[in-house]
Design a protein around this motif. Sequence first.
Motif: not given
Length: 176
Positions: A81-110
């Motif tokens: 009870m109350g425990k956090a649940v996780y999935l591997p990043l590979s299970a995330l659906p791919k986003l396109d266009g200007n939709r993105f996951y926060f972790h995905e843009i780390i290291g990108f140039q602004a």
Amino acid sequence: MRKEDCFYLGKIAKKFSYKGEVLIWLDTDEPELYENMESVFVEINKHLVPFFIVTSSLHKGDFLRTRFEDIDNEDDADGIMGKAVYLPLSALPKLDGNRFYFHEIIGFQAEDERLGNIGEIVGVNDNSAQALFEIRKGEIEILVPMIDDFIVKIDRENKKVILNTPEGLVDLYLNS
């Protein structure tokens, strides 16, 4: 599995039946994407432990009614009870266009359309009402609100986020 290689899906919110079923609150806008999973990782004592799903179904929108292997009664369910649940990043659906996951843009140039390269995105601050890009240019930290009107393009191929910020917003950081 390391926590850094996973994303937070939700938490085990409450027991559902005397047979050990639980309700997992899903922290997502699209709970239906997670209805037919085979397994999840549950954080127990700071370790991610795999739990295999026997059955699951959506329940009242944001909950996943779940029966895990080896969780057969209320006492077993109490232990998670109350425990956090996780999935591997590979299970995330791919986003396109200007939709993105926060972790995905780390290291990108602004890159600002007016100012050119304004630094590297080193993080996202989502602890306030408005999420912010955390951009580092040398020793300077620049915070830019994640507003759709400011985001021109997510260029995954060239690892850039193209922005169109209002005059004065970034200049404030660079000229201080």
